[in-house]
Design a protein around this motif. Structure first.
Motif, mmCIF file in Angstrom:
data_model
loop_
_atom_site.group_PDB
_atom_site.id
_atom_site.type_symbol
_atom_site.label_atom_id
_atom_site.label_comp_id
_atom_site.label_asym_id
_atom_site.label_seq_id
_atom_site.Cartn_x
_atom_site.Cartn_y
_atom_site.Cartn_z
ATOM 1 N N LEU A 144 0.813 -1.220 0.000
ATOM 2 C CA LEU A 144 0.000 0.000 0.000
ATOM 3 C C LEU A 144 0.847 1.271 0.000
ATOM 4 N N PRO A 145 1.898 1.381 0.869
ATOM 5 C CA PRO A 145 2.722 2.598 0.826
ATOM 6 C C PRO A 145 3.360 2.844 -0.542
ATOM 7 N N ALA A 146 3.834 1.766 -1.178
ATOM 8 C CA ALA A 146 4.484 1.911 -2.487
ATOM 9 C C ALA A 146 3.521 2.449 -3.535
ATOM 10 N N ALA A 147 2.233 2.070 -3.430
ATOM 11 C CA ALA A 147 1.232 2.530 -4.394
ATOM 12 C C ALA A 147 0.718 3.930 -4.069
ATOM 13 N N VAL A 148 0.630 4.258 -2.778
ATOM 14 C CA VAL A 148 0.007 5.514 -2.335
ATOM 15 C C VAL A 148 1.004 6.674 -2.236
ATOM 16 N N ASN A 149 2.276 6.372 -1.947
ATOM 17 C CA ASN A 149 3.273 7.432 -1.756
ATOM 18 C C ASN A 149 3.325 8.451 -2.899
ATOM 19 N N PRO A 150 3.342 8.019 -4.191
ATOM 20 C CA PRO A 150 3.385 9.019 -5.272
ATOM 21 C C PRO A 150 2.193 9.979 -5.243
ATOM 22 N N ILE A 151 1.019 9.481 -4.830
ATOM 23 C CA ILE A 151 -0.172 10.333 -4.739
ATOM 24 C C ILE A 151 0.027 11.368 -3.633
ATOM 25 N N ILE A 152 0.604 10.938 -2.504
ATOM 26 C CA ILE A 152 0.886 11.857 -1.392
ATOM 27 C C ILE A 152 1.871 12.933 -1.843
ATOM 28 N N TYR A 153 2.931 12.526 -2.579
ATOM 29 C CA TYR A 153 3.909 13.511 -3.064
ATOM 30 C C TYR A 153 3.213 14.591 -3.900
ATOM 31 N N CYS A 154 2.338 14.135 -4.801
ATOM 32 C CA CYS A 154 1.731 15.050 -5.775
ATOM 33 C C CYS A 154 0.676 15.966 -5.159
ATOM 34 N N PHE A 155 -0.118 15.455 -4.230
ATOM 35 C CA PHE A 155 -1.253 16.234 -3.722
ATOM 36 C C PHE A 155 -1.009 16.880 -2.367
ATOM 37 N N LYS A 156 0.028 16.412 -1.648
ATOM 38 C CA LYS A 156 0.293 16.971 -0.327
ATOM 39 C C LYS A 156 1.570 17.823 -0.286
ATOM 40 N N THR A 157 2.332 17.819 -1.384
ATOM 41 C CA THR A 157 3.571 18.603 -1.433
ATOM 42 C C THR A 157 3.360 19.792 -2.356
ATOM 43 N N GLN A 158 3.398 20.985 -1.787
ATOM 44 C CA GLN A 158 3.038 22.198 -2.515
ATOM 45 C C GLN A 158 3.916 22.427 -3.744
ATOM 46 N N ASP A 159 5.224 22.271 -3.608
ATOM 47 C CA ASP A 159 6.147 22.538 -4.730
ATOM 48 C C ASP A 159 5.903 21.591 -5.899
ATOM 49 N N ILE A 160 5.702 20.300 -5.592
ATOM 50 C CA ILE A 160 5.456 19.316 -6.655
ATOM 51 C C ILE A 160 4.122 19.611 -7.324
#
Length: 317
Positions: free
Chosen positions: A281-297
């Protein structure tokens, strides 16, 4: 001594009816494609976007590479089991998979430590951040995160290989791991090998976790002391992706370990499902967290989308 087993049989989900083999393999294939596409996207996007080539996002790249490798090591075999009815894995192939499963899990733990250190310095000693945390220093720290578990895992493999495997050759799991393999071994050394491995695993998990907890508690204290509510929200938002990612990795593992310790037992099927869930689950969800929770990205991504849209409109006109 008994004859060395030539192969192991991957059990997968016990009791799963053959009529569900197709849907399960399709679901696992979808999970693998999500992991592959999401993490390759993060790697390519961060490395190609100059504005994102900062210490925080370099750590994200290391984690994305780790997640991509973990999915590639574990999922193709279990997919082929249900898709092509191919359940056998060679003796040494199983040990190789076991090495990568535990090695990559340990590396993740140390990368999360580096991630916590980055946020700790940024929020608790912000004036020292440009000096203490540079791209070069982060690369060295992430290099140590990949290197430290290596000798430990080689030791674990070298201890487990000579054991006498005289029980069943069934791996009660979706991939080869240390407990599943050594539970098929016989002899006086098995218990000591399992205890030694447990101690090394606890070192790789609990040492980073101790610092991670310390750093995020320190960050929380600094944030609560801020008088400006807007400043509190902005500062908190800079470390929420890291907190989400860390919780996804540690909380399910802690839940399973604590449940086993207090005597709450799961059925074999539920245990296998839980381990697969907290592994993938972390491997699949982490990219989504990077994109939607990280302002710069998120901003860089929106800028890239707008630029592409303008180009398409110009070409069509």
């Amino acid at each position: 001594r008994s004859v060395r087993m030539r192969s192991f049989f991957i059990l997968g989900f016990p009791g799963l009816s053959p009529q569900f083999h197709g849907p399960v393999s399709a679901l696992l294939f979808f999970v693998y494609m999500s992991i592959a596409i999401g993490n390759i996207f993060i790697l390519v996007f961060v490395l190609s976007e100059r504005s994102l080539q900062k210490p925080t996002y370099l750590v994200f790249c290391h984690l994305a590479l780790n997640d991509l490798t973990f999915g590639t090591v574990t999922l193709p075999k279990i997919i082929s089991k249900y898709w092509f009815d191919d359940s056998l894995i060679s003796f040494y192939g199983c040990f190789l998979q076991m090495f990568f499963v535990h090695y990559l899990g340990s590396v993740t733990s140390f990368i999360l430590l580096v991630m916590a250190l980055d946020r700790f310095v940024a929020i608790c000693v912000p004036l020292r951040y440009p000096v203490l945390i540079t791209n070069q220093i982060i690369s060295v720290l992430c290099g140590f995160a990949w290197f430290i578990p290596l000798s430990l895992l080689i030791t674990i493999i070298l201890q487990a290989l000579p054991l006498d495997y005289c029980k069943s050759n069934v791996i009660a799991q979706c991939y080869c791991d240390h407990i599943s393999i050594t539970s098929q071994a016989c002899g006086e050394n098995v218990k000591s090998v399992q205890i030694t491995t447990l101690c090394m695993a606890m070192f790789c998990l609990l040492l980073p976790l101790a610092f991670i907890l310390f750093s995020y508690v320190s960050i929380l204290v600094v944030i609560l002391k801020m008088s400006n509510s807007a400043g509190r929200r902005k500062t908190m938002s800079t470390c929420t992706p890291q907190i989400f990612i860390t919780c996804l990795f540690y909380l399910p593992r802690c839940f399973v370990y604590v449940a086993n310790t207090v005597g709450f037992s799961f059925s074999l099927g539920v245990r296998i499902f839980l381990i697969l869930l907290y592994s993938l689950l972390p491997a699949a969800v982490n990219p989504i967290i990077y994109c939607f929770k990280t302002q710069d990205i998120k901003q860089a991504l929106m800028k890239r989308v707008r630029t592409t849209r303008i180009r398409v409109i110009k070409v069509s006109v």
